[in-house]
Design a protein around this motif. Structure first.
Motif, PDB file in Angstrom:
ATOM      1  N   GLU A 231       0.860  -1.186   0.000  1.00  0.00           N
ATOM      2  CA  GLU A 231       0.000   0.000   0.000  1.00  0.00           C
ATOM      3  C   GLU A 231       0.899   1.239   0.000  1.00  0.00           C
ATOM      4  OE1 GLU A 231      -2.159   2.577  -0.530  1.00  0.00           O
ATOM      5  OE2 GLU A 231      -3.496   0.864  -0.195  1.00  0.00           O
ATOM      6  N   ASN A 233       0.223   4.385  -0.266  1.00  0.00           N
ATOM      7  CA  ASN A 233      -0.301   5.570   0.407  1.00  0.00           C
ATOM      8  C   ASN A 233       0.085   5.544   1.891  1.00  0.00           C
ATOM      9  OD1 ASN A 233      -1.765   7.650   1.522  1.00  0.00           O
ATOM     10  ND2 ASN A 233      -3.773   6.831   0.993  1.00  0.00           N
ATOM     11  N   GLU A 234       0.988   6.430   2.279  1.00  0.00           N
ATOM     12  CA  GLU A 234       1.506   6.409   3.646  1.00  0.00           C
ATOM     13  C   GLU A 234       0.446   6.760   4.683  1.00  0.00           C
ATOM     14  OE1 GLU A 234       5.095   8.661   4.021  1.00  0.00           O
ATOM     15  OE2 GLU A 234       6.079   7.611   2.358  1.00  0.00           O
ATOM     16  N   ASP A 236      -2.535   5.544   4.640  1.00  0.00           N
ATOM     17  CA  ASP A 236      -3.397   4.369   4.811  1.00  0.00           C
ATOM     18  C   ASP A 236      -2.819   3.485   5.922  1.00  0.00           C
ATOM     19  OD1 ASP A 236      -4.412   1.582   4.346  1.00  0.00           O
ATOM     20  OD2 ASP A 236      -5.414   2.542   2.649  1.00  0.00           O
ATOM     21  N   HIS A 239      -0.319   0.733   5.168  1.00  0.00           N
ATOM     22  CA  HIS A 239       0.994   1.030   4.585  1.00  0.00           C
ATOM     23  C   HIS A 239       2.138   0.456   5.426  1.00  0.00           C
ATOM     24  CE1 HIS A 239       4.355   3.152   2.720  1.00  0.00           C
ATOM     25  NE2 HIS A 239       4.716   3.534   3.929  1.00  0.00           N
TER      26      HIS A 239
END
Length: 344
Positions: A231, A233-234, A236, A239
């Protein structure tokens, strides 16, 4: 008491030729509150595709449930001559975890009957589910080993050279086998799955009520290669744990000293229903004899990317996407619902 390993038996990789795939017909409305009717079409599409290359065996409670199953399967064009029904009542549908673990070797086949406690006593009752391996053993006239500890099929993944991949989050959780430490659990895995080596990664994905089953995050696609979900997107919450797992995987080496090959799979956009984030993952695919069935989630960008990546990993099988958006409301998908029976 003997063990499968002592008797020359092992649990083969999922791509080993199957005699059949085992399922338990979904009927528990508590697993899909307000939505169970919507899962039958994609569930039966899954059966239709798997049955093109092997027998499908379905545990169910009675003749009424069998009639319902036949009707749904007929609607999607499944070949009923390839589907066999067994009156083995269950509490729920998650055959990967409560079903039989088949081990093979030297022309022999047997079943390992791990204990099942509904992922740490989360969803009682589970007494019927816990009887399924014994019932299947009786139906097929196969010997049944009794390890005497809790273990779920979704918590372990296998290559065909004796390596098991699992997570500390699940197998070391005190709600499973609090009396055992890591070394003792490894001994059981080696003795009853016929394994040589255990590889541990960390946490699972958000929304996974199994405490981090590996079949939602990282899967072998060949003896030297895994796919693992990431993932980027940091922001999220998936992640960080997935990034940590990726680093651990990059450190693993095969028996000959070569590094494990790691292929990254995207995560779908978050699937949320009634305010709850669901454990939607492309890693919950099932490897059948003639196809690989991957769950999709109505995510135009990532569904297609994941299908392409998986197809590049399975050059000998067609990878088929089936919509699992409703099924995952039950907190699992196609791999969680199925258990392969290998040929001898």
């Amino acid at each position: 008491m003997s063990t499968p390993k002592a008797d020359g038996l092992r649990f083969p990789a999922e791509w080993h030729p199957h005699r059949a795939t085992w399922l338990s017909w979904p009927h528990n409305t508590n697993s899909w509150p307000g939505k169970i009717e919507s899962i039958y079409k994609p569930y039966c599409e899954f059966i239709r595709e798997v049955a093109k290359g092997e027998e499908v065996c379905i545990n169910l409670a009675n003749a009424t449930m069998e009639k319902q199953a036949r009707n749904y399967l007929t609607e999607v064009g499944a070949d009923l001559s390839k589907i066999k029904f067994y009156q083995h009542p269950t509490n729920d549908a998650w055959c990967r975890d409560h079903g039989p673990a088949f081990v093979i070797g030297e022309g022999k086949k047997a079943i390992v009957n791990w204990g099942y406690n509904a992922w740490g006593e989360k969803y009682p009752p589970y007494d019927l589910d816990n009887k399924i391996p014994e019932l299947v053993g009786g139906a097929l006239s196969l010997p049944v080993y009794q390890p005497g500890i809790v273990m779920e099929g979704g918590s372990v993944d296998f290559n065909d050279e004796g390596i098991i991949l699992t997570t500390t989050a699940c197998l070391l959780n005190p709600n499973r086998n609090p009396q055992l430490n890591q070394a003792q659990i490894e001994s059981y895995l080696k003795d009853y799955y016929g394994a040589k080596e255990i590889w541990w990664i960390g946490d699972g994905i958000v929304g996974d009520d199994t405490d981090g089953h590996v079949d939602d995050i990282t899967r072998f696609v060949s003896n030297d290669t895994v796919v693992t979900v990431v993932e980027p997107n940091e922001a999220d919450e998936n992640h960080a744990p997935l990034a940590e797992n990726l680093e651990l995987l990059k450190g693993f080496q095969l028996a000959d000293g070569t590094p494990l090959k790691v292929v990254e799979l995207p995560m779908p956009a978050p699937v949320v229903y009634e305010g709850q984030r669901l454990p939607a993952s492309y890693a919950n695919f099932y490897i059948a004899n003639e196809c690989v069935v991957m769950p999709t989630y109505r995510d135009k960008k990532h569904d297609g990317e994941a299908l392409e990546i998986l197809q590049s990993c399975f050059t000998d099988r067609v990878v088929i996407g089936i919509d699992s958006t409703d099924i995952v409301w039950g907190l699992g998908s196609f791999h969680c619902l199925s258990q392969q029976e290998p040929k001898h």
